[in-house]
Design a protein around this motif. Structure first.
Motif, PDB file in Angstrom:
ATOM      1  N   LEU A  74      -1.508  -2.794  -4.071  1.00 40.77           N
ATOM      2  CA  LEU A  74      -0.940  -1.641  -4.652  1.00 40.77           C
ATOM      3  C   LEU A  74      -1.986  -0.786  -5.359  1.00 40.77           C
ATOM      4  N   TYR A 112      -3.328   1.441  -2.428  1.00 41.76           N
ATOM      5  CA  TYR A 112      -2.175   2.144  -2.255  1.00 41.76           C
ATOM      6  C   TYR A 112      -2.117   3.483  -3.439  1.00 41.76           C
ATOM      7  N   SER A 113      -2.251   3.164  -4.658  1.00 47.01           N
ATOM      8  CA  SER A 113      -2.512   4.062  -5.990  1.00 47.01           C
ATOM      9  C   SER A 113      -3.478   5.067  -5.607  1.00 47.01           C
TER      10      SER A 113
END
Length: 220
Positions: free
Chosen positions: A34, A37-38
């Motif tokens: 995550l 991805y961010s």
């Protein structure tokens, strides 16, 4: 009894530690994903926004008078980073405040996009200036190239009436008077540059002193 319970307790504790270790590892993998991805999403949005800004006009500091738009700070030391980035990307040399001010029109006075398939009449006044130029640019933001080799006028070249008013006609077909030929197709823009004008800083100007852009008719 007590000797049998000790290994059972130790075994249970071992199972709990193994289970806890597995659960920790399971949580680490999605968290890292995550985060990555961010970061990639933020990078993509940032690059996309920068591209859109550089391909368009500066997002702040504009002065709009009817269809005409200018950025008075564009050639000054107070130009913001967006203005400087747009200038660098285009390779333009904007007028300094002491030199004058440039206005651009991409629509007519009714807000419709300028289209080479139409005929336009532009006039009849311009704000006070020692000299001004009127130029037509193609959709590639470069001066248009036509059969006549002319892409604009200076204030000294225009034919005027008895009240010192003028009309410039823009069309693909031949017209009388002050005529500029438009390219065969596509959008275009008009640039009006005022040199040595009292309104160089963007103050004291009103829409009524700028030429109106009237669309007369459109062909195929």
């Amino acid at each position: 009894m007590s000797t049998d319970a000790i290994p059972t307790s130790a075994s249970g504790a071992g199972l709990m530690r193994a289970s806890a270790s597995k659960s920790v590892r399971v949580r680490i993998v999605p968290t890292a994903f995550l985060v990555l991805y961010s970061l990639l999403l933020a990078l993509g949005l940032g690059l996309g926004a920068t591209y859109l800004v550089l391909k368009g006009d500066p997002p702040f500091g504009s002065l709009t008078l009817g269809p005409w738009k200018a950025w008075p700070d564009l050639g000054s030391t107070s130009a913001d980073p967006y203005m400087r980035a747009v200038i660098a990307q285009r390779g333009d040399v904007p007028l300094a405040i002491g030199e004058g001010l440039g206005f651009t029109a991409t629509t007519d006075s009714d807000g419709r996009a300028l289209d080479s398939a139409c005929v336009y009449r532009v006039g009849a006044d311009v704000p006070a200036a020692r000299l001004w130029t009127f130029s037509v640019y193609g959709q590639d933001d470069r001066l248009i190239r036509t059969e006549l080799g002319r892409s604009g006028f200076t204030s000294a070249e225009l034919l005027r009436d008895g009240e010192d008013r003028f009309t410039i006609v823009l069309s693909r077909g031949l017209q009388d008077g002050n005529w500029l030929q438009l390219p065969p197709s596509g959008r275009f823009s008009i640039v009006l540059r005022l040199y040595d004008t009292p309104g160089a800083a963007g103050t004291g100007l009103s829409e009524s002193t700028f030429p109106a852009i009237q669309r007369m008719e459109c062909g195929a």
